[in-house]
Design a protein around this motif. Structure first.
Motif, PDB file in Angstrom:
ATOM      1  N   ILE A 148      -6.898 -94.960 -18.353  1.00  0.00           N
ATOM      2  CA  ILE A 148      -6.741 -94.539 -19.747  1.00  0.00           C
ATOM      3  C   ILE A 148      -5.305 -94.733 -20.227  1.00  0.00           C
ATOM      4  O   ILE A 148      -4.349 -94.607 -19.476  1.00  0.00           O
ATOM      5  CB  ILE A 148      -7.175 -93.065 -19.940  1.00  0.00           C
ATOM      6  N   GLY A 149      -5.178 -95.058 -21.512  1.00  0.00           N
ATOM      7  CA  GLY A 149      -3.869 -95.264 -22.117  1.00  0.00           C
ATOM      8  C   GLY A 149      -3.819 -94.733 -23.533  1.00  0.00           C
ATOM      9  O   GLY A 149      -4.821 -94.229 -24.055  1.00  0.00           O
ATOM     10  N   LYS A 150      -2.672 -94.870 -24.152  1.00  0.00           N
ATOM     11  CA  LYS A 150      -2.522 -94.426 -25.547  1.00  0.00           C
ATOM     12  C   LYS A 150      -2.626 -95.624 -26.481  1.00  0.00           C
ATOM     13  O   LYS A 150      -2.379 -96.764 -26.088  1.00  0.00           O
ATOM     14  CB  LYS A 150      -1.197 -93.704 -25.744  1.00  0.00           C
ATOM     15  N   ASN A 151      -3.001 -95.359 -27.729  1.00  0.00           N
ATOM     16  CA  ASN A 151      -3.010 -96.411 -28.736  1.00  0.00           C
ATOM     17  C   ASN A 151      -1.583 -96.830 -29.099  1.00  0.00           C
ATOM     18  O   ASN A 151      -0.659 -96.017 -29.059  1.00  0.00           O
ATOM     19  CB  ASN A 151      -3.745 -95.966 -29.996  1.00  0.00           C
ATOM     20  N   ARG A 152      -1.431 -98.074 -29.444  1.00  0.00           N
ATOM     21  CA  ARG A 152      -0.112 -98.634 -29.749  1.00  0.00           C
ATOM     22  C   ARG A 152       0.603 -97.868 -30.865  1.00  0.00           C
ATOM     23  O   ARG A 152       1.815 -97.654 -30.809  1.00  0.00           O
ATOM     24  CB  ARG A 152      -0.266-100.107 -30.144  1.00  0.00           C
ATOM     25  N   LEU A 153      -0.151 -97.431 -31.889  1.00  0.00           N
ATOM     26  CA  LEU A 153       0.456 -96.785 -33.048  1.00  0.00           C
ATOM     27  C   LEU A 153       0.655 -95.283 -32.872  1.00  0.00           C
ATOM     28  O   LEU A 153       1.232 -94.636 -33.750  1.00  0.00           O
ATOM     29  CB  LEU A 153      -0.401 -97.054 -34.296  1.00  0.00           C
ATOM     30  N   VAL A 179      -4.077 -92.682 -15.033  1.00  0.00           N
ATOM     31  CA  VAL A 179      -3.263 -92.552 -16.244  1.00  0.00           C
ATOM     32  C   VAL A 179      -2.248 -93.693 -16.258  1.00  0.00           C
ATOM     33  O   VAL A 179      -1.375 -93.765 -15.397  1.00  0.00           O
ATOM     34  CB  VAL A 179      -2.545 -91.192 -16.274  1.00  0.00           C
ATOM     35  N   ASN A 180      -2.379 -94.579 -17.230  1.00  0.00           N
ATOM     36  CA  ASN A 180      -1.484 -95.726 -17.321  1.00  0.00           C
ATOM     37  C   ASN A 180      -0.290 -95.371 -18.212  1.00  0.00           C
ATOM     38  O   ASN A 180      -0.405 -95.317 -19.433  1.00  0.00           O
ATOM     39  CB  ASN A 180      -2.228 -96.933 -17.891  1.00  0.00           C
ATOM     40  N   MET A 210     -12.260 -79.466 -16.029  1.00  0.00           N
ATOM     41  CA  MET A 210     -12.910 -78.288 -15.459  1.00  0.00           C
ATOM     42  C   MET A 210     -13.737 -78.655 -14.226  1.00  0.00           C
ATOM     43  O   MET A 210     -13.975 -79.811 -13.922  1.00  0.00           O
ATOM     44  CB  MET A 210     -13.807 -77.626 -16.514  1.00  0.00           C
ATOM     45  N   VAL A 211     -14.214 -77.637 -13.544  1.00  0.00           N
ATOM     46  CA  VAL A 211     -15.010 -77.805 -12.326  1.00  0.00           C
ATOM     47  C   VAL A 211     -16.340 -78.493 -12.669  1.00  0.00           C
ATOM     48  O   VAL A 211     -17.012 -78.092 -13.636  1.00  0.00           O
ATOM     49  CB  VAL A 211     -15.272 -76.434 -11.665  1.00  0.00           C
ATOM     50  N   PRO A 212     -16.769 -79.509 -11.910  1.00  0.00           N
ATOM     51  CA  PRO A 212     -16.022 -80.108 -10.795  1.00  0.00           C
ATOM     52  C   PRO A 212     -14.871 -80.965 -11.325  1.00  0.00           C
ATOM     53  O   PRO A 212     -15.078 -81.805 -12.198  1.00  0.00           O
ATOM     54  CB  PRO A 212     -17.075 -80.953 -10.079  1.00  0.00           C
ATOM     55  N   LYS A 213     -13.686 -80.769 -10.782  1.00  0.00           N
ATOM     56  CA  LYS A 213     -12.516 -81.481 -11.266  1.00  0.00           C
ATOM     57  C   LYS A 213     -12.550 -82.945 -10.851  1.00  0.00           C
ATOM     58  O   LYS A 213     -12.909 -83.271  -9.724  1.00  0.00           O
ATOM     59  CB  LYS A 213     -11.239 -80.816 -10.746  1.00  0.00           C
ATOM     60  N   SER A 214     -12.161 -83.798 -11.777  1.00  0.00           N
ATOM     61  CA  SER A 214     -12.066 -85.228 -11.484  1.00  0.00           C
ATOM     62  C   SER A 214     -10.677 -85.545 -10.944  1.00  0.00           C
ATOM     63  O   SER A 214      -9.680 -85.025 -11.453  1.00  0.00           O
ATOM     64  CB  SER A 214     -12.310 -86.050 -12.759  1.00  0.00           C
ATOM     65  N   PRO A 215     -10.575 -86.400  -9.938  1.00  0.00           N
ATOM     66  CA  PRO A 215      -9.258 -86.823  -9.462  1.00  0.00           C
ATOM     67  C   PRO A 215      -8.526 -87.594 -10.562  1.00  0.00           C
ATOM     68  O   PRO A 215      -9.103 -88.504 -11.173  1.00  0.00           O
ATOM     69  CB  PRO A 215      -9.584 -87.738  -8.279  1.00  0.00           C
ATOM     70  N   ILE A 216      -7.284 -87.219 -10.813  1.00  0.00           N
ATOM     71  CA  ILE A 216      -6.462 -87.897 -11.819  1.00  0.00           C
ATOM     72  C   ILE A 216      -5.255 -88.504 -11.114  1.00  0.00           C
ATOM     73  O   ILE A 216      -4.453 -87.790 -10.503  1.00  0.00           O
ATOM     74  CB  ILE A 216      -6.006 -86.929 -12.922  1.00  0.00           C
ATOM     75  N   LEU A 217      -5.139 -89.829 -11.184  1.00  0.00           N
ATOM     76  CA  LEU A 217      -4.031 -90.544 -10.569  1.00  0.00           C
ATOM     77  C   LEU A 217      -3.096 -91.059 -11.658  1.00  0.00           C
ATOM     78  O   LEU A 217      -3.498 -91.188 -12.820  1.00  0.00           O
ATOM     79  CB  LEU A 217      -4.538 -91.713  -9.725  1.00  0.00           C
TER      80      LEU A 217
END
Length: 290
Positions: A148-153, A179-180, A210-217
């Motif tokens: 996932i990333g943010k929009n350019r603007l 997270v990019n 929330m539970v179940p939590k997803s791994p976030i890298l």
């Protein structure tokens, strides 16, 4: 052998056109049957399985983000023998990315240079495609990650909300998230690796994870100071992130004079040394906590 036959033809065409055409072929139903027939032995290799975050990986070889940005080739990746796939980078709203030309081959260096800038169909459309795939085809045997990333603007001060919004679309669809904050092709994005800004992003994601939590890298750049990487690792440990992805493309000027990122062989030594540094640093932190 097949690649050696096709390579001269593919290299005679525009690389972005080849990329799009490849995805089109991969998305066709016949390719799933063909690839299973040709590559099924790759899926039967024993001893490579891994269990991580409670997720089963049939092997440690995955397709990184950047190739299948919109989840178009989902039916192909398992058939080709991958252990996981990372879809994206996906942005909250659709965007076209940077102006063309923005992708070129560097054959002598065995590398690619790109300044794509997160071309994305947007989180809503990509999540709908993934949901439809899971409903009709069922859960594949490979793990699915969403980058996932943010929009350019989107202003940097509001970036955390973009990541949070993108995450919310896929929370019940993906096995893990990346997270990019390190692509060189969105103005200012790499500054999100700074400690305070990264803390805000992870806090925003944790608030809805929330539970179940997803791994976030978190995906880091290969060409930043080791001191900055150490700060990033301390934030990831403090915020209980799932891990770190080493590494994004390396900042470099392209053939058309503007900045972009290089991937391929030039990153091999750099990324390997960076992996060693990260491993040593993280092990040191946990040993000090024992």
């Amino acid at each position: 052998m097949i690649y050696n036959l096709l390579r001269p033809l593919l290299f005679s065409l525009d690389p972005e056109l080849v990329h799009l055409c490849s995805l089109k072929v991969l998305s066709q139903p016949f390719f799933g049957y063909l690839s299973r027939a040709l590559f099924s032995p790759l899926m039967e290799v024993k001893g490579l399985e891994k269990e991580l975050w409670g997720i089963h990986f049939s092997n440690p070889i995955g397709l990184a983000a950047g190739f299948d940005k919109n989840g178009i080739g989902l039916q192909a990746w398992e058939s080709l023998g991958f252990g996981f796939v990372e879809i994206g980078t996906v942005t909250p709203l659709p965007q076209t990315g940077n102006p063309k030309p923005r992708l070129t081959r560097l054959p002598q260096s065995e590398a690619l240079w790109n300044s794509l800038g997160f071309p994305s169909e947007g989180a809503e459309k990509v999540s709908q495609r993934l949901r439809k795939f899971l409903m009709t085809k069922g859960k594949p045997r490979i793990a699915i990650g969403i980058n996932i990333g943010k929009n350019r603007l989107t202003p940097l001060e509001e970036a955390a909300e973009d990541y949070k919004k993108c995450f919310s679309y896929f929370k019940d669809l993906a096995d893990f998230f990346v997270v990019n904050v390190s692509s060189p092709n969105t103005v200012g994005l790499r500054s999100l690796q700074e400690k305070k800004r990264l803390e805000l992003i992870l806090e925003a994601l944790n608030s809805i994870n929330m539970v179940p939590k997803s791994p976030i890298l978190v995906k880091i750049a290969p060409d930043i100071e080791l001191r900055t990487i150490a700060d990033i690792l301390s934030v990831l440990i403090e915020k209980e992130a799932g891990g770190v992805v080493v590494a994004n493309t390396m900042l470099a000027k392209g053939p058309w004079g503007h900045m972009g990122g290089i991937s391929g062989r030039p990153l091999s030594k750099i990324s390997t040394e960076l992996i060693r540094f990260v491993k040593k640093k993280v092990l040191g932190v946990f040993q000090s906590l024992e």
